[in-house]
Design an enzyme around this catalytic site. Sequence first.
Site, PDB file in Angstrom:
ATOM      1  N   LYS A 112      -0.694  -2.154  -5.082  1.00 34.76           N
ATOM      2  CA  LYS A 112       0.065  -1.244  -4.221  1.00 34.76           C
ATOM      3  C   LYS A 112       0.994  -0.337  -5.038  1.00 34.76           C
ATOM      4  O   LYS A 112       1.374   0.736  -4.583  1.00 34.76           O
ATOM      5  CB  LYS A 112       0.824  -2.029  -3.167  1.00 34.76           C
ATOM      6  CG  LYS A 112      -0.139  -2.615  -2.142  1.00 34.76           C
ATOM      7  CD  LYS A 112       0.548  -3.282  -0.987  1.00 34.76           C
ATOM      8  CE  LYS A 112      -0.456  -3.692   0.076  1.00 34.76           C
ATOM      9  NZ  LYS A 112      -1.292  -4.841  -0.335  1.00 34.76           N
TER      10      LYS A 112
HETATM   11  C1  LIG Z   1      -2.541  -5.167   0.206  1.00 35.28           C
HETATM   12  C2  LIG Z   1      -3.424  -6.024  -0.629  1.00 35.28           C
HETATM   13  C3  LIG Z   1      -4.820  -6.091  -0.377  1.00 35.28           C
HETATM   14  C4  LIG Z   1      -5.494  -5.384   0.778  1.00 35.28           C
HETATM   15  O1  LIG Z   1      -5.475  -3.981   0.656  1.00 35.28           O
HETATM   16  P1  LIG Z   1      -5.829  -3.045   1.904  1.00 35.28           P
HETATM   17  O2  LIG Z   1      -5.617  -1.650   1.421  1.00 35.28           O
HETATM   18  O3  LIG Z   1      -4.889  -3.448   2.998  1.00 35.28           O
HETATM   19  O4  LIG Z   1      -7.245  -3.316   2.269  1.00 35.28           O
HETATM   20  C5  LIG Z   1      -5.578  -6.880  -1.232  1.00 35.28           C
HETATM   21  N1  LIG Z   1      -5.030  -7.569  -2.259  1.00 35.28           N
HETATM   22  C6  LIG Z   1      -3.705  -7.527  -2.518  1.00 35.28           C
HETATM   23  C7  LIG Z   1      -3.159  -8.326  -3.656  1.00 35.28           C
HETATM   24  C8  LIG Z   1      -2.850  -6.743  -1.723  1.00 35.28           C
HETATM   25  O5  LIG Z   1      -1.535  -6.709  -1.991  1.00 35.28           O
END
Ligand SMILES: *Cc1c(COP(=O)(O)O)cnc(C)c1O
Length: 464
Positions: A112
């Site tokens: 993120k």
């Molecule tokens: C947020 C997250 C996801 C999922 O991502 P999306 O964009 O919601 O599909 C997967 N793995 C981790 C570690 C995350 O923080």
Amino acid sequence: MKYISTRGKAAVLEFEDVLLTGLASDGGLYVPEEMPSYSKEEIASWASLSYSELAYKIIQPFVGDAIPVDDLKNIIDQSYATFRHDAITPLVQIGHNEWILELFHGPTLAFKDVALQLLGHLIDYMLARRNERAVIMGATSGDTGSAAIEGCRRCENIDIFILHPHNRVSDVQRKQMTTVLSDNIHNIAIEGNFDDCQQMVKECFSDQAFLKGERLVAVNSINWARIMSQTVYYFYAALHLGAPHREMQFSVPTGNFGDIYAGYLAKKMGLPIRKLVIATNKNDILHRCLSANDYSRSTLEHTLSPSMDIMVSSNFERMLFELYDNDGAAVNQLMADLNNGALSIEESRFEKVKAIFDSYSVDDNATCKTIADVYDGSDYLLDPHTAIGVSAARACKTDNKELPMITLATAHPAKFPEAIKVAGVKDSPELPHHMAGLFDREERYTVLENDLATVKAFMQDNIV
Ligand SMILES: *Cc1c(COP(=O)(O)O)cnc(C)c1O
């Protein structure tokens, strides 16, 4: 570039306004009116660009003339300067044609950061130019909150309030949020669960009068700028493995369908992607949709991959809008069907989505087995989210063995030591050295009761 809502009724907006808003006024999500697309020759000419240079190429058309060229370059450079690997998102090989794209070298060790480092800078830049301030508010079960806080800690025009469920996030996750001590950062621990937190954020967005004119901005993946910045690493990885002269496949650990939707957009822009694999845990609404055309809410399961524990994937609405040829009325109807229990996709359109995506649901046992197998076979330690991606990739790879399969690594293994222990791996993953002192740092957060009026009053008192 102009942006339209997936429900067809909200005003058409420019990039600047899409950046500084949440949901569209009709309840939809904003998408570009038209996607840029690139020829094979153009894409090939990007092969030797650095991550930031490539990010500029891909992001600039979405921003249009909202930000002067040099300013945008600067913002992108600053955003990725916080990453602790020179390649920003390096590739690692774990088997024949099997690759891991490490997206976790940012400040909070999860993917993120790739979007939120940029988003913080973009929002702050726009606010400074307009001589405005804004309030960012979000609920988190762990990763989003810390990435948003790291993205905004140096932003001068933003106050950020992050709600997390008191005593229900891991110690590492809480410390990553609460040890950032800037005055504009406010961590609130709610005496309730994650849904309570999310519900409060929703209610604040729908009634913003209590902020007395200050703007509320969303930083979850409904914000278009997050999606846009995630398309970059698909190009970066594919170019390094021989695209556009060779097709690629990606496997993506998926929750809200943000990350994998960015992959679909990369394909639409011209990157030759043969398959996109949707990898889910037991919360498998997307897998049920792809395998049985059944997109319906079911009960939440708590898994070893908590960042993917969701009931409904909010960005799937953007995909539906595509599948229905930008027909907002049709999307409205589908969302009404979902509210009544379930939606299903028209047969001919369902075939289209099946041609692009594969899907697999991976339970905790299989997740742990994959962590152990990959550690034994390649001496590489996967976090549980990434392990779901690898497990799904291996399940489907039989079709196209000759093509590279790239699994997106969404978190560093040290962030989720529990799953690694359950997997029976003896070596426990270490936090990278820049985070070694995390557990000794001073924390600051406020515990509030699960009550909307209390939270609103706290926000009013604490806006800088
Ligand atoms: C947020 C997250 C996801 C999922 O991502 P999306 O964009 O919601 O599909 C997967 N793995 C981790 C570690 C995350 O923080």
